[in-house]
Design a protein around this motif. Sequence first.
Motif, PDB file in Angstrom:
ATOM      1  N   TYR A   1       0.827  -1.201   0.000  1.00  0.00           N
ATOM      2  CA  TYR A   1       0.000   0.000   0.000  1.00  0.00           C
ATOM      3  C   TYR A   1       0.866   1.257   0.000  1.00  0.00           C
ATOM      4  O   TYR A   1       2.063   1.207   0.306  1.00  0.00           O
ATOM      5  N   ASP A   2       0.242   2.382  -0.329  1.00  0.00           N
ATOM      6  CA  ASP A   2       0.949   3.671  -0.361  1.00  0.00           C
ATOM      7  C   ASP A   2       2.287   3.548  -1.082  1.00  0.00           C
ATOM      8  O   ASP A   2       3.326   4.010  -0.603  1.00  0.00           O
ATOM      9  N   LEU A   3       2.253   2.951  -2.253  1.00  0.00           N
ATOM     10  CA  LEU A   3       3.499   2.679  -2.968  1.00  0.00           C
ATOM     11  C   LEU A   3       4.199   3.951  -3.424  1.00  0.00           C
ATOM     12  O   LEU A   3       5.415   3.948  -3.645  1.00  0.00           O
ATOM     13  N   GLU A   4       3.442   5.041  -3.570  1.00  0.00           N
ATOM     14  CA  GLU A   4       4.042   6.297  -3.991  1.00  0.00           C
ATOM     15  C   GLU A   4       4.448   7.178  -2.809  1.00  0.00           C
ATOM     16  O   GLU A   4       5.086   8.217  -2.996  1.00  0.00           O
ATOM     17  N   ALA A   5       4.083   6.766  -1.605  1.00  0.00           N
ATOM     18  CA  ALA A   5       4.398   7.572  -0.423  1.00  0.00           C
ATOM     19  C   ALA A   5       5.893   7.516  -0.128  1.00  0.00           C
ATOM     20  O   ALA A   5       6.547   6.503  -0.392  1.00  0.00           O
ATOM     21  N   PRO A   6       6.439   8.600   0.412  1.00  0.00           N
ATOM     22  CA  PRO A   6       7.865   8.594   0.775  1.00  0.00           C
ATOM     23  C   PRO A   6       8.153   7.517   1.814  1.00  0.00           C
ATOM     24  O   PRO A   6       7.360   7.289   2.731  1.00  0.00           O
ATOM     25  N   ASP A   7       9.293   6.867   1.659  1.00  0.00           N
ATOM     26  CA  ASP A   7       9.672   5.812   2.591  1.00  0.00           C
ATOM     27  C   ASP A   7      10.081   6.365   3.955  1.00  0.00           C
ATOM     28  O   ASP A   7      10.071   5.635   4.947  1.00  0.00           O
ATOM     29  N   GLU A   8      10.451   7.636   4.005  1.00  0.00           N
ATOM     30  CA  GLU A   8      11.018   8.202   5.229  1.00  0.00           C
ATOM     31  C   GLU A   8      10.088   8.052   6.431  1.00  0.00           C
ATOM     32  O   GLU A   8      10.549   7.822   7.559  1.00  0.00           O
ATOM     33  N   ALA A   9       8.772   8.184   6.212  1.00  0.00           N
ATOM     34  CA  ALA A   9       7.834   8.083   7.328  1.00  0.00           C
ATOM     35  C   ALA A   9       7.849   6.687   7.939  1.00  0.00           C
ATOM     36  O   ALA A   9       7.808   6.526   9.170  1.00  0.00           O
ATOM     37  N   PHE A  10       7.940   5.668   7.093  1.00  0.00           N
ATOM     38  CA  PHE A  10       7.971   4.293   7.576  1.00  0.00           C
ATOM     39  C   PHE A  10       9.293   3.998   8.288  1.00  0.00           C
ATOM     40  O   PHE A  10       9.322   3.310   9.305  1.00  0.00           O
ATOM     41  N   VAL A  11      10.371   4.536   7.752  1.00  0.00           N
ATOM     42  CA  VAL A  11      11.683   4.344   8.370  1.00  0.00           C
ATOM     43  C   VAL A  11      11.722   5.031   9.736  1.00  0.00           C
ATOM     44  O   VAL A  11      12.184   4.458  10.731  1.00  0.00           O
ATOM     45  N   SER A  12      11.230   6.255   9.796  1.00  0.00           N
ATOM     46  CA  SER A  12      11.223   7.005  11.048  1.00  0.00           C
ATOM     47  C   SER A  12      10.400   6.299  12.112  1.00  0.00           C
ATOM     48  O   SER A  12      10.786   6.255  13.294  1.00  0.00           O
ATOM     49  N   PHE A  13       9.278   5.729  11.708  1.00  0.00           N
ATOM     50  CA  PHE A  13       8.430   5.002  12.645  1.00  0.00           C
ATOM     51  C   PHE A  13       9.172   3.795  13.208  1.00  0.00           C
ATOM     52  O   PHE A  13       9.160   3.540  14.415  1.00  0.00           O
ATOM     53  N   GLN A  14       9.864   3.061  12.333  1.00  0.00           N
ATOM     54  CA  GLN A  14      10.609   1.893  12.785  1.00  0.00           C
ATOM     55  C   GLN A  14      11.776   2.304  13.677  1.00  0.00           C
ATOM     56  O   GLN A  14      12.102   1.616  14.656  1.00  0.00           O
ATOM     57  N   ASP A  15      12.403   3.428  13.371  1.00  0.00           N
ATOM     58  CA  ASP A  15      13.479   3.945  14.226  1.00  0.00           C
ATOM     59  C   ASP A  15      12.977   4.161  15.648  1.00  0.00           C
ATOM     60  O   ASP A  15      13.661   3.847  16.628  1.00  0.00           O
ATOM     61  N   THR A  16      11.768   4.725  15.757  1.00  0.00           N
ATOM     62  CA  THR A  16      11.174   4.964  17.073  1.00  0.00           C
ATOM     63  C   THR A  16      10.949   3.658  17.823  1.00  0.00           C
ATOM     64  O   THR A  16      11.256   3.542  19.016  1.00  0.00           O
ATOM     65  N   LEU A  17      10.428   2.657  17.118  1.00  0.00           N
ATOM     66  CA  LEU A  17      10.171   1.356  17.751  1.00  0.00           C
ATOM     67  C   LEU A  17      11.461   0.707  18.238  1.00  0.00           C
ATOM     68  O   LEU A  17      11.506   0.129  19.337  1.00  0.00           O
ATOM     69  N   ILE A  18      12.506   0.796  17.440  1.00  0.00           N
ATOM     70  CA  ILE A  18      13.778   0.188  17.820  1.00  0.00           C
ATOM     71  C   ILE A  18      14.332   0.833  19.084  1.00  0.00           C
ATOM     72  O   ILE A  18      14.860   0.148  19.971  1.00  0.00           O
ATOM     73  N   GLU A  19      14.226   2.138  19.177  1.00  0.00           N
ATOM     74  CA  GLU A  19      14.736   2.814  20.366  1.00  0.00           C
ATOM     75  C   GLU A  19      13.949   2.401  21.615  1.00  0.00           C
ATOM     76  O   GLU A  19      14.514   2.302  22.706  1.00  0.00           O
TER      77      GLU A  19
END
Length: 326
Positions: free
Chosen positions: A261-279
């Motif tokens: 889904y959201d194939l045209e959406a910037p990847d940065e939002a998904f990466v940032s979200f995962q960064d938060t989870l990892i921390e």
Amino acid sequence: MTADLSPAMLDQWYPVLISSELRDEPVSAMLLGQQIVLFRTSKGVHAFKDLCIHRGVPLSLGRIEGDELVCAYHGWRYDGCGACVRIPSLPPERAIPDKAKAIAYSCIEEHGIVWASIGRPETEKPNFFSHMNADHKVVRMGPYELEAAGPRIVENFLDVSHLMFVHEGLLGDSRYSEIQDYRVNEAEGVLRTDEIVVFQPDADGRGKSMNSHYVYEVYGPFTAALVKRNPDNGELFHLFLAVLPITETKSRAFMLKARSYDLEAPDEAFVSFQDTLIEQDRVMVENQNPDLLPLDLQAELHLVCDRMSIAYRQRLKAWGVTFGTA
């Protein structure tokens, strides 16, 4: 060190570097407690044991010239297969000794990551690649440096009941913390749970609450995945975790997220979200006691919701995994 490691550990593909980290100079890295050197030539990426057989100097101190790795100490030159092709101090008419070789390892580059194996991998690529849907958009996340044992990191990833507390407001809600009973099955060497329904206030950083359906998978000692789908709108993603076990208590975690889904959406939002989870996870995995994952099921208390953790520990024991376990 490697003599004590089982084939189940040695023969795996491990993520070592982001592709952009490997440029014109050799790079030293550690895998399962062993120092390796990675370098790039016009023919691709290569990995050797980080040791010149002549006088024991790390090859990572050298340089790349004409697709050859040149030792910094005496100028011995190695081709991409590990053969020594020139010894400057040796007269031209003298043959290079057969023993003059570097120990070469399997090395590939896929999805923006350099992968290596210090054993004999059974597949040309990491086995979980075959589970990626070709129509999904893949984004790399990490790497994340963690002062934790690789098996502890994998088990945390597989732990559904921590979502409501460590990731409350994002992946779970403590008011809805009960986990339905589920089973763990095995098919073609992959451990896989039944679907587990989890209420998520903000499932992937887009601010949408939903009942997500989770399936956890284990492909190897240090590789796992989460398949998450939303039955209401058909959204689906596959989140793959691959851990580089540097030492028994230090790891580097890489993630690949393949979404429908959201194939045209910037990847940065998904990466940032995962960064938060990892921390948020970092606080837990870096403070667990003991540091190493106990394979004796009597060493820690387990509940029904821990079925995947139990299956994972049992499989590690069957694989003979001693690195990062107790």
